[in-house]
Design a protein around this motif. Structure first.
Motif, PDB file in Angstrom:
ATOM      1  N   UNK A  13      35.216  51.234  39.958  1.00  0.00           N
ATOM      2  CA  UNK A  13      35.499  50.829  41.333  1.00  0.00           C
ATOM      3  C   UNK A  13      36.805  51.489  41.765  1.00  0.00           C
ATOM      4  N   UNK A  14      36.920  51.789  43.046  1.00  0.00           N
ATOM      5  CA  UNK A  14      38.131  52.435  43.567  1.00  0.00           C
ATOM      6  C   UNK A  14      38.496  51.819  44.914  1.00  0.00           C
ATOM      7  N   UNK A  15      39.786  51.582  45.105  1.00  0.00           N
ATOM      8  CA  UNK A  15      40.310  51.105  46.385  1.00  0.00           C
ATOM      9  C   UNK A  15      41.542  51.944  46.720  1.00  0.00           C
ATOM     10  N   UNK A  16      41.653  52.364  47.948  1.00  0.00           N
ATOM     11  CA  UNK A  16      42.891  52.968  48.442  1.00  0.00           C
ATOM     12  C   UNK A  16      43.727  51.822  48.992  1.00  0.00           C
ATOM     13  N   UNK A  17      44.959  51.705  48.522  1.00  0.00           N
ATOM     14  CA  UNK A  17      45.834  50.630  48.988  1.00  0.00           C
ATOM     15  C   UNK A  17      47.079  51.258  49.590  1.00  0.00           C
ATOM     16  N   UNK A  18      47.268  51.020  50.876  1.00  0.00           N
ATOM     17  CA  UNK A  18      48.450  51.529  51.570  1.00  0.00           C
ATOM     18  C   UNK A  18      49.463  50.400  51.727  1.00  0.00           C
ATOM     19  N   UNK A  19      50.713  50.793  51.887  1.00  0.00           N
ATOM     20  CA  UNK A  19      51.813  49.842  52.058  1.00  0.00           C
ATOM     21  C   UNK A  19      51.936  48.933  50.836  1.00  0.00           C
ATOM     22  N   UNK A  20      51.736  49.523  49.656  1.00  0.00           N
ATOM     23  CA  UNK A  20      51.820  48.756  48.411  1.00  0.00           C
ATOM     24  C   UNK A  20      53.285  48.609  48.013  1.00  0.00           C
ATOM     25  N   UNK A  21      53.807  47.430  48.158  1.00  0.00           N
ATOM     26  CA  UNK A  21      55.199  47.152  47.824  1.00  0.00           C
ATOM     27  C   UNK A  21      55.344  46.935  46.318  1.00  0.00           C
ATOM     28  N   UNK A  22      56.543  47.080  45.821  1.00  0.00           N
ATOM     29  CA  UNK A  22      56.791  46.975  44.388  1.00  0.00           C
ATOM     30  C   UNK A  22      56.374  45.611  43.836  1.00  0.00           C
ATOM     31  N   UNK A  23      56.588  44.551  44.577  1.00  0.00           N
ATOM     32  CA  UNK A  23      56.187  43.219  44.112  1.00  0.00           C
ATOM     33  C   UNK A  23      54.682  43.169  43.864  1.00  0.00           C
ATOM     34  N   UNK A  24      53.916  43.749  44.763  1.00  0.00           N
ATOM     35  CA  UNK A  24      52.462  43.796  44.599  1.00  0.00           C
ATOM     36  C   UNK A  24      52.094  44.590  43.348  1.00  0.00           C
ATOM     37  N   UNK A  25      52.718  45.753  43.177  1.00  0.00           N
ATOM     38  CA  UNK A  25      52.417  46.599  42.022  1.00  0.00           C
ATOM     39  C   UNK A  25      52.737  45.881  40.719  1.00  0.00           C
ATOM     40  N   UNK A  26      53.813  45.123  40.684  1.00  0.00           N
ATOM     41  CA  UNK A  26      54.211  44.407  39.478  1.00  0.00           C
ATOM     42  C   UNK A  26      53.288  43.236  39.154  1.00  0.00           C
ATOM     43  N   UNK A  27      52.639  42.675  40.136  1.00  0.00           N
ATOM     44  CA  UNK A  27      51.772  41.508  39.934  1.00  0.00           C
ATOM     45  C   UNK A  27      50.303  41.862  39.783  1.00  0.00           C
ATOM     46  N   UNK A  28      49.936  43.072  40.190  1.00  0.00           N
ATOM     47  CA  UNK A  28      48.514  43.420  40.284  1.00  0.00           C
ATOM     48  C   UNK A  28      47.766  43.310  38.963  1.00  0.00           C
ATOM     49  N   UNK A  29      48.288  43.862  37.879  1.00  0.00           N
ATOM     50  CA  UNK A  29      47.522  43.885  36.639  1.00  0.00           C
ATOM     51  C   UNK A  29      47.305  42.494  36.063  1.00  0.00           C
ATOM     52  N   UNK A  30      48.331  41.654  36.151  1.00  0.00           N
ATOM     53  CA  UNK A  30      48.133  40.284  35.670  1.00  0.00           C
ATOM     54  C   UNK A  30      47.046  39.602  36.491  1.00  0.00           C
ATOM     55  N   UNK A  31      47.095  39.774  37.803  1.00  0.00           N
ATOM     56  CA  UNK A  31      46.060  39.200  38.664  1.00  0.00           C
ATOM     57  C   UNK A  31      44.684  39.756  38.295  1.00  0.00           C
ATOM     58  N   UNK A  32      44.572  41.082  38.172  1.00  0.00           N
ATOM     59  CA  UNK A  32      43.283  41.721  37.927  1.00  0.00           C
ATOM     60  C   UNK A  32      42.689  41.294  36.585  1.00  0.00           C
ATOM     61  N   UNK A  33      43.486  41.311  35.543  1.00  0.00           N
ATOM     62  CA  UNK A  33      42.981  40.956  34.214  1.00  0.00           C
ATOM     63  C   UNK A  33      42.541  39.497  34.182  1.00  0.00           C
ATOM     64  N   UNK A  34      43.386  38.604  34.640  1.00  0.00           N
ATOM     65  CA  UNK A  34      43.035  37.175  34.608  1.00  0.00           C
ATOM     66  C   UNK A  34      41.827  36.876  35.496  1.00  0.00           C
ATOM     67  N   UNK A  35      41.760  37.510  36.654  1.00  0.00           N
ATOM     68  CA  UNK A  35      40.636  37.255  37.553  1.00  0.00           C
ATOM     69  C   UNK A  35      39.343  37.831  36.978  1.00  0.00           C
TER      70      UNK A  35
END
Length: 150
Positions: free
Chosen positions: A95-117
């Motif tokens: 799967x692929x998503x283009x994400x614009x306006x990705x702030x550092x806080x989002x980048x730091x939280x994304x993998x934990x969110x993705x793996x757990x979800x």
């Protein structure tokens, strides 16, 4: 900077996307369907592998998560993510998503969110009474966890 969470079973990668303004990333994700087959054996509904279904559902949740963090997600074709799938005889779903306006806080939280979800979406389909890991597992520990389920 490229952000990666990778093991033999799955990957989540955020890499800068040069075709847009700064703060644009490609979110690439994939599951190794071949490795998940022993885990999902006999648990396929309507011919779809639960790991693939979990990845597809996760994609929508990542888009919602991105919006909640002020980013702007957009579905795109595989393009620059094709090189992430290992060259092997294994079958991968991506799967692929283009994400614009990705702030550092989002980048730091994304993998934990993705793996757990992903675990929350996928594992109960195969093991209705499973106790999901509460902590965020590093890639190697998550791989060991998946191998324990075979």
């Amino acid at each position: 900077m490229v952000y990666e969470y990778i093991n033999d079973y799955l990957y989540f990668v955020m890499k800068p996307y040069s075709g847009r303004a700064e703060g644009a990333y490609l979110y690439c994700s994939g599951v190794n369907v071949s490795l998940f087959m022993p885990i999902t054996k006999g648990k396929h509904r309507f011919g779809q592998n639960p790991a693939v279904k979990g990845l597809q559902s996760l994609n929508l949740n990542v888009m919602s998560f991105a919006i909640s963090k002020g980013a702007k997600p957009e579905s795109v074709k595989a393009g620059d993510c094709a090189s992430l799938t290992p060259v092997s005889t294994d079958l991968w779903s991506t799967e692929v998503i283009l994400i614009e306006n990705a702030m550092e806080a989002f980048l730091n939280e994304l993998f934990e969110f993705a793996v757990k979800d992903f675990l929350r979406l996928f594992l109960p389909l195969c093991f209705p009474n499973i106790k999901l890991p509460e902590e965020f597992l590093p890639p190697a520990k998550l791989q060991s966890f998946f191998e324990s389920l075979k």
